[in-house]
Design a protein around this motif. Structure first.
Motif, PDB file in Angstrom:
ATOM      1  N   PRO A  15       0.806  -1.216   0.000  1.00 13.13           N
ATOM      2  CA  PRO A  15       0.000   0.000   0.000  1.00 13.13           C
ATOM      3  C   PRO A  15       0.846   1.276   0.000  1.00 13.13           C
ATOM      4  N   VAL A  16       0.241   2.334  -0.528  1.00 10.49           N
ATOM      5  CA  VAL A  16       0.863   3.653  -0.542  1.00 10.49           C
ATOM      6  C   VAL A  16       0.574   4.332   0.802  1.00 10.49           C
ATOM      7  N   ILE A  17       1.541   5.048   1.313  1.00 11.21           N
ATOM      8  CA  ILE A  17       1.366   5.752   2.584  1.00 11.21           C
ATOM      9  C   ILE A  17       0.101   6.617   2.563  1.00 11.21           C
ATOM     10  N   ALA A  18      -0.734   6.443   3.556  1.00 11.21           N
ATOM     11  CA  ALA A  18      -1.940   7.249   3.798  1.00 11.21           C
ATOM     12  C   ALA A  18      -3.059   7.013   2.792  1.00 11.21           C
ATOM     13  N   CYS A  19      -2.898   6.059   1.885  1.00 13.00           N
ATOM     14  CA  CYS A  19      -3.950   5.797   0.886  1.00 13.00           C
ATOM     15  C   CYS A  19      -4.959   4.796   1.446  1.00 13.00           C
ATOM     16  N   CYS A  21      -7.484   3.484  -0.696  1.00 14.77           N
ATOM     17  CA  CYS A  21      -8.179   2.892  -1.842  1.00 14.77           C
ATOM     18  C   CYS A  21      -8.379   1.396  -1.613  1.00 14.77           C
ATOM     19  N   GLU A  22      -9.177   0.757  -2.468  1.00 10.68           N
ATOM     20  CA  GLU A  22      -9.501  -0.651  -2.264  1.00 10.68           C
ATOM     21  C   GLU A  22      -8.291  -1.563  -2.417  1.00 10.68           C
ATOM     22  N   VAL A  23      -7.306  -1.132  -3.185  1.00 12.61           N
ATOM     23  CA  VAL A  23      -6.091  -1.937  -3.340  1.00 12.61           C
ATOM     24  C   VAL A  23      -5.217  -1.818  -2.095  1.00 12.61           C
TER      25      VAL A  23
END
Length: 265
Positions: A15-19, A21-23
């Motif tokens: 995961p991307v920091i602070a994201c 989203c469903e992924v």
């Protein structure tokens, strides 16, 4: 020859920091992508292609106890930032690490890791043996031959590598016809597929599919994946036969390179 995908993500990882989203919030481990790197084990050698910022954890997660060489595709931080951690292998193996890179990438490493190359060697810093890659010349790590394949990452030349019937390419947007010829006939192709939306420096999902079909390898794996591509389970249903998404920890077996007629083995 065993190939282990140590990381299959783009520069931010997933995961991307602070994201949220469903992924990035997916519980499927195949949606968790460290920065892109592969481990190559063949001909008695253990080699890493790229040592990004997740290198330490990738080595621990994969249980790597011995490493013979690091081969760099290019100088971006998501491919080089973990170089300092080779000092653990220096200590265990009691020898410098062989590092293969073009002259341009070597200059970048000397700037980013100036302390490694300083005249005064601070105790405990990484120890390297630098080997220069020339774009048009195959090179060997032990008995294992690497054929460089130059691709363009927007305006930056990046190297992919063919090892026997296995070809590994990240960060490609365009590939010249003469470089495509070096790939043809490969049985296992790994290529970047960043996202579905247009991008200035990476193959999109559709572009990666088109390139895979142009090469016609027996099996193609997509890597350097961003959270914008979609969830593994959903995207897999959209892929043509013979093409799959790679994921962290995936291992594949490839027939070892065969020596040329008359070559000493």
């Amino acid at each position: 020859m065993t190939i282990t995908f140590l990381g299959t993500g783009t520069s931010q990882g997933v995961p991307v920091i602070a994201c949220e989203c469903e992924v990035c919030t997916s519980t499927d481990t195949r949606d968790k992508h460290l920065r892109s790197s592969v481990l190559v084990e063949a001909e008695g050698k253990v080699i890493v292609i790229d040592s990004g910022p997740d290198f330490r954890y990738q080595m621990l997660r994969a249980g790597v106890k011995h490493l013979d060489a690091v081969v760099f595709t290019h100088e971006h931080k998501d491919h080089t930032a973990g170089l300092d951690d080779i000092r653990a292998f220096n200590f265990v193996q009691q020898e410098p690490m062989d590092v293969y890179a073009t002259e341009r990438v070597q200059q970048s490493l000397k700037q980013e890791f100036a302390y490694i190359f300083a005249a005064f060697k601070y105790p405990g810093i990484p120890q390297l043996n630098l080997h220069t890659i020339n774009n048009n010349e195959p090179f060997n790590v032990g008995a294992l031959q690497f054929t460089p394949i130059e691709v363009m990452h927007y305006r930056l030349p990046v190297l992919g590598f063919r090892i026997g019937d296995f070809t590994y390419i990240t960060d490609a947007k365009t590939i010249a016809p003469e470089e495509v010829e070096k790939i043809k006939g490969t049985k296992i192709l790994v290529i970047n597929a960043l996202q579905k939306q247009p991008h200035i420096s990476h193959f999109t999902f559709d572009e990666a599919i088109a390139f895979a079909q142009q090469i016609g390898a027996e099996k193609t794996y997509f890597t350097h994946i961003s959270h914008r591509l979609g969830k593994y389970e959903d995207v897999s249903k959209e892929l043509p036969e013979g093409i799959e998404l790679a994921y962290d920890g995936l291992k594949i077996e490839v027939a070892p390179p065969q020596p040329s007629p008359g070559e000493r083995v």
